[in-house]
Design an enzyme around this catalytic site. Structure first.
Site, short mmCIF file in Angstrom:
data_model
loop_
_atom_site.label_atom_id
_atom_site.label_comp_id
_atom_site.label_asym_id
_atom_site.label_seq_id
_atom_site.Cartn_x
_atom_site.Cartn_y
_atom_site.Cartn_z
N ASP A 19 39.11 42.06 45.29
CA ASP A 19 38.09 42.81 44.55
C ASP A 19 37.47 43.91 45.43
OD1 ASP A 19 36.66 43.34 42.24
OD2 ASP A 19 35.03 41.98 42.77
N ASN A 21 38.16 47.49 44.89
CA ASN A 21 38.89 48.76 44.94
C ASN A 21 38.09 49.92 44.34
OD1 ASN A 21 40.98 47.22 45.87
ND2 ASN A 21 42.26 47.40 44.04
N GLY A 22 37.47 49.65 43.19
CA GLY A 22 36.74 50.71 42.50
C GLY A 22 35.56 51.19 43.33
N ARG A 23 34.80 50.24 43.90
CA ARG A 23 33.64 50.63 44.72
C ARG A 23 34.08 51.37 45.97
NH1 ARG A 23 31.36 44.80 44.86
NH2 ARG A 23 33.38 44.46 43.84
N TRP A 24 35.19 50.96 46.55
CA TRP A 24 35.72 51.64 47.75
C TRP A 24 35.97 53.11 47.42
CZ3 TRP A 24 40.07 54.38 49.07
CH2 TRP A 24 40.36 54.51 50.43
N HIS A 36 42.68 51.62 43.97
CA HIS A 36 43.81 50.72 43.73
C HIS A 36 45.00 51.12 44.61
CE1 HIS A 36 41.46 48.97 40.61
NE2 HIS A 36 41.54 50.01 39.80
N GLU A 66 41.18 39.85 31.31
CA GLU A 66 39.99 40.62 30.93
C GLU A 66 40.10 42.09 31.36
OE1 GLU A 66 39.81 37.58 32.47
OE2 GLU A 66 39.14 36.47 30.70
N ARG A 70 39.31 47.48 30.46
CA ARG A 70 38.88 48.67 31.22
C ARG A 70 39.38 49.94 30.52
NH1 ARG A 70 38.91 47.28 37.67
NH2 ARG A 70 37.81 45.29 37.47
N LEU A 130 58.17 33.40 52.46
CA LEU A 130 56.89 33.43 51.74
C LEU A 130 57.17 33.63 50.26
CD1 LEU A 130 53.65 33.79 52.00
CD2 LEU A 130 54.14 36.22 51.74
N ARG A 187 37.80 35.61 48.35
CA ARG A 187 37.39 36.70 47.47
C ARG A 187 36.78 37.80 48.31
NH1 ARG A 187 35.37 37.14 41.43
NH2 ARG A 187 35.08 39.39 41.35
N GLU A 206 39.34 25.35 49.63
CA GLU A 206 38.25 25.91 50.43
C GLU A 206 38.02 27.34 49.95
OE1 GLU A 206 36.42 24.19 52.54
OE2 GLU A 206 37.66 22.44 52.06
C1 IPE Z 1 38.79 39.92 39.35
O1 IPE Z 1 38.04 41.05 39.63
C2 IPE Z 1 40.17 40.31 38.88
C3 IPE Z 1 41.07 40.81 39.91
C4 IPE Z 1 40.80 40.91 41.17
C5 IPE Z 1 42.38 41.20 39.43
P1 IPE Z 1 37.10 41.72 38.53
O2 IPE Z 1 36.50 42.90 39.16
O3 IPE Z 1 37.87 41.94 37.28
O4 IPE Z 1 36.04 40.58 38.25
P2 IPE Z 1 34.52 40.68 37.80
O5 IPE Z 1 34.49 41.58 36.59
O6 IPE Z 1 33.76 41.27 38.94
O7 IPE Z 1 34.10 39.28 37.53
C1 IPE Z 2 39.90 44.80 41.94
O1 IPE Z 2 39.07 45.87 42.20
C2 IPE Z 2 41.21 45.24 41.34
C3 IPE Z 2 41.36 44.90 39.92
C4 IPE Z 2 40.51 44.22 39.21
C5 IPE Z 2 42.56 45.39 39.26
P1 IPE Z 2 38.06 46.42 41.12
O2 IPE Z 2 38.75 47.51 40.35
O3 IPE Z 2 37.50 45.34 40.30
O4 IPE Z 2 36.96 47.06 42.04
P2 IPE Z 2 35.38 47.00 41.84
O5 IPE Z 2 35.01 45.55 41.76
O6 IPE Z 2 35.08 47.73 40.58
O7 IPE Z 2 34.83 47.66 43.05
MG MG Z 3 35.87 44.13 40.53
#
Ligand code: IPE
Ligand code: IPE
Ligand code: MG
Length: 240
Positions: A19, A21-24, A36, A66, A70, A130, A187, A206
């Protein structure tokens, strides 16, 4: 991580909620898909680190059920990126003895995406170092619901009786049936939740949470997670 650390303290199966990628991307004034793209680099690094450390199974939460909700541009960018990454990464994955498996309902994917799934699974089949499980169009509730539906259908046909169903039986029929339960769930991105990931399988995993955004997660970050895991005392409900 120190080379002399106890081998048995290496988790056999690591699962990661990748999790942040978007904020980065947003922190850099970039569009979310750029995050991404950067995230694929982290996948490459972590796969290599997992192979080097002797981890046997690596499950990556790549796209949740879910996540279809997006904006279409982001979903399309992720699907395109998956296809491009298959082409770019297949040779090195093969070379490292990595076998790629998809975990999730493939019905929702386009023919194109499905053909790339076939390609990466086919080209890496037989890799013995792996098993890299990509959870795509995956969610725990969907997986459990789908499994229950199939078992009920068998019961309705008289092929399954209630007494046959126990926890092991359910585990043996989930999408994850070919893999052991994760020992360690990581996570990234600072949230403290499972977001519908491996809720059955992680019963005694864990859990390790880090604020590091996925594109910044590197070999050292992975080793830090393994080090934290090595310090844990797993009791499985028993008295030590
Ligand atoms: C979880 O991240 C899904 C993946 C990493 C593929 P999300 O960004 O979708 O989860 P929420 O919305 O923060 O719970
Ligand atoms: C996780 O990063 C990747 C996927 C859910 C596909 P996000 O896209 O959820 O990044 P944030 O949480 O918005 O920063
Ligand atoms: Mg996310």
């Amino acid at each position: 991580m120190a080379q002399n650390s106890n081998e048995s303290k290496i988790p056999q199966h690591v699962a990661i909620i990748m999790d942040g990628n978007g904020r980065w991307a947003q922190q850099r004034g970039l569009d979310r898909p750029e995050g991404h793209i950067a995230g694929v680099e982290s996948v490459r690094r972590v796969v290599k680190a997992a192979v080097n450390r002797g981890v046997r199974y690596l499950t990556l939460y790549t796209f949740s059920t879910e996540n279809w909700g997006r904006p279409a541009e982001e979903v399309n960018a992720i699907m395109e990126l998956f296809c491009r990454s298959v082409i770019a990464e297949a040779p090195e994955l093969k070379e490292q003895g990595v076998e790629v498996k998809l975990m999730g309902d493939r019905v929702a994917f386009s023919d194109k995406v499905n053909s790339y799934i076939d390609k990466i699974e086919g080209e890496t089949a037989g890799g013995t170092n792996l098993t890299l499980v990509l959870a795509m169009n995956y969610s725990s509730r969907y997986e459990i619901t789908d499994t229950v539906r199939q078992l009920v259908a068998q019961a309705a046909e008289g092929k399954l009786s209630p007494e046959q169903i126990d926890a092991d039986y359910i585990s043996a029929h989930l999408y994850s049936r070919n893999y052991p339960d994760p020992d360690l769930v990581i996570r990234t991105g600072g949230e403290y939740r499972l977001s519908n990931f491996l809720m059955w399988q992680a019963a005694y995993s864990e859990l390790y949470f880090t604020p590091t955004l996925w594109p910044d997660f590197d070999k050292t970050s992975f080793d830090e997670a393994l080090e934290a895991y090595a310090q844990r005392n797993r009791r499985f409900g028993l008295v030590k």
